[in-house]
Scaffold this active site. Structure first.
Site, mmCIF file in Angstrom:
data_model
loop_
_atom_site.group_PDB
_atom_site.id
_atom_site.type_symbol
_atom_site.label_atom_id
_atom_site.label_comp_id
_atom_site.label_asym_id
_atom_site.label_seq_id
_atom_site.Cartn_x
_atom_site.Cartn_y
_atom_site.Cartn_z
ATOM 1 N N LEU A 125 0.885 -1.169 0.000
ATOM 2 C CA LEU A 125 0.000 0.000 0.000
ATOM 3 C C LEU A 125 0.923 1.220 0.000
ATOM 4 O O LEU A 125 1.999 1.183 0.617
ATOM 5 C CB LEU A 125 -0.889 0.011 1.251
ATOM 6 C CG LEU A 125 -1.974 -1.070 1.327
ATOM 7 C CD1 LEU A 125 -2.696 -1.011 2.674
ATOM 8 C CD2 LEU A 125 -2.990 -0.924 0.191
ATOM 9 N N ASP A 126 0.512 2.293 -0.679
ATOM 10 C CA ASP A 126 1.336 3.512 -0.710
ATOM 11 C C ASP A 126 1.519 4.057 0.703
ATOM 12 O O ASP A 126 0.690 3.814 1.589
ATOM 13 C CB ASP A 126 0.634 4.633 -1.511
ATOM 14 C CG ASP A 126 0.443 4.270 -2.963
ATOM 15 O OD1 ASP A 126 1.186 3.420 -3.459
ATOM 16 O OD2 ASP A 126 -0.457 4.874 -3.591
ATOM 17 N N TYR A 127 2.538 4.897 0.843
ATOM 18 C CA TYR A 127 2.853 5.575 2.119
ATOM 19 C C TYR A 127 1.587 6.211 2.725
ATOM 20 O O TYR A 127 1.323 6.086 3.907
ATOM 21 C CB TYR A 127 3.904 6.653 1.806
ATOM 22 C CG TYR A 127 4.401 7.434 2.967
ATOM 23 C CD1 TYR A 127 5.171 6.839 3.956
ATOM 24 C CD2 TYR A 127 4.124 8.804 3.070
ATOM 25 C CE1 TYR A 127 5.648 7.582 5.037
ATOM 26 C CE2 TYR A 127 4.600 9.552 4.134
ATOM 27 C CZ TYR A 127 5.355 8.933 5.114
ATOM 28 O OH TYR A 127 5.825 9.664 6.169
ATOM 29 N N HIS A 149 0.082 2.307 -7.757
ATOM 30 C CA HIS A 149 -0.745 3.501 -7.512
ATOM 31 C C HIS A 149 -2.025 3.483 -8.358
ATOM 32 O O HIS A 149 -2.500 4.538 -8.806
ATOM 33 C CB HIS A 149 0.031 4.793 -7.844
ATOM 34 C CG HIS A 149 1.429 4.802 -7.308
ATOM 35 N ND1 HIS A 149 1.706 4.679 -5.970
ATOM 36 C CD2 HIS A 149 2.630 4.904 -7.931
ATOM 37 C CE1 HIS A 149 3.022 4.712 -5.795
ATOM 38 N NE2 HIS A 149 3.604 4.833 -6.967
#
Ligand code: URA
Length: 235
Positions: free
Chosen positions: A101-103, A186
């Site tokens: 999962l992105d930051y 993303h």
């Protein structure tokens, strides 16, 4: 067993990433560097090391779900010194994250030392749905929902279709359920960027049949036998 499968079963990384690791010359079999893809090893007898440290098939597999908070990276180390999800996990066993999962994305992510499980859950061939709750500013138009559903076009290339359902609008923010099968980098943020919408909050709430449920932010919980079997034995 093939060397890449062995390393992946040991929880080192996905099979594809293990191929890169093998090619980089970091793996030794019986004391000799082995950088040849497709090498067969005897997993019961051969001593395999990665960066000089022995790797073995774990005697016991661990499967956890984590509610990842915003502001954590999904990797063991971060070159920018940011917090990693492994700082949230109390485990004596070396675990890997299943996908990323992105930051700034929060929600459901699995951690395991079973490379086979990690491969099954992330491989596009198995079509496990991932459901996200997406919060954006303003009210979504029907025409925008239709574009997301059909697959947005980004730089002339059509992205995969998505199932998109509005959940709520409070006069300022809209919340939507977005379901995708693939996990391109993303992907959800890119879908909304393509229709000119910035995401205020992105949260993964489900992978396959497994829901985040009431798990608190930053907490982990073991997957149940039934949840593990759902992935390992097929839907
Ligand atoms: N899609 C994104 O854009 N980000 C995530 O973290 C997951 C899916």
């Amino acid at each position: 067993m093939r060397l890449n499968k062995f390393l992946s079963t040991c929880g080192v990384a996905s099979r594809r990433k293990c191929d890169e690791i093998i090619l980089s010359g970091r793996v030794c079999v019986g004391g000799k560097v082995c950088n040849v893809l497709g090498t067969e090893i005897n997993e019961k007898k051969d001593v395999v090391t990665l960066d000089g440290v022995r790797v073995k098939i774990p005697e016991q597999f661990v499967y956890l779900k984590l509610n990842k908070p915003k502001g954590y990276v999904c990797s063991a180390k971060d070159e920018k010194g940011r917090k990693t999800i492994f700082q949230l996990v109390n485990s004596t066993t070396r675990l890997v994250n299943v996908g990323r999962l992105d930051y700034n994305t929060e929600g459901l992510i699995f951690l395991t030392n079973d490379g086979n499980f990690a491969n099954l859950v992330t491989h596009p061939r198995f079509h496990f749905e991932k459901e996200y709750h997406v919060t954006v500013e303003g009210e979504m138009k029907e025409s925008e929902l239709a574009v997301l559903r059909a697959g947005v076009v980004e730089n002339g290339v059509r992205m995969p279709k998505a199932k998109v359902m509005p959940i709520s609008f409070d006069g300022k923010l809209s919340k939507l359920s977005v379901i995708i099968e693939e996990g391109q980098n993303h992907q959800v943020r890119r879908m909304f960027a393509a229709i000119g919408k910035d995401i205020v909050l992105l949260k993964r709430v489900r992978i396959g049949e497994v829901r985040l449920g009431g798990l608190s932010r930053g907490k982990t919980k073991p997957l149940t036998q039934q949840e593990i079997a759902y992935f390992l034995e097929g839907k």
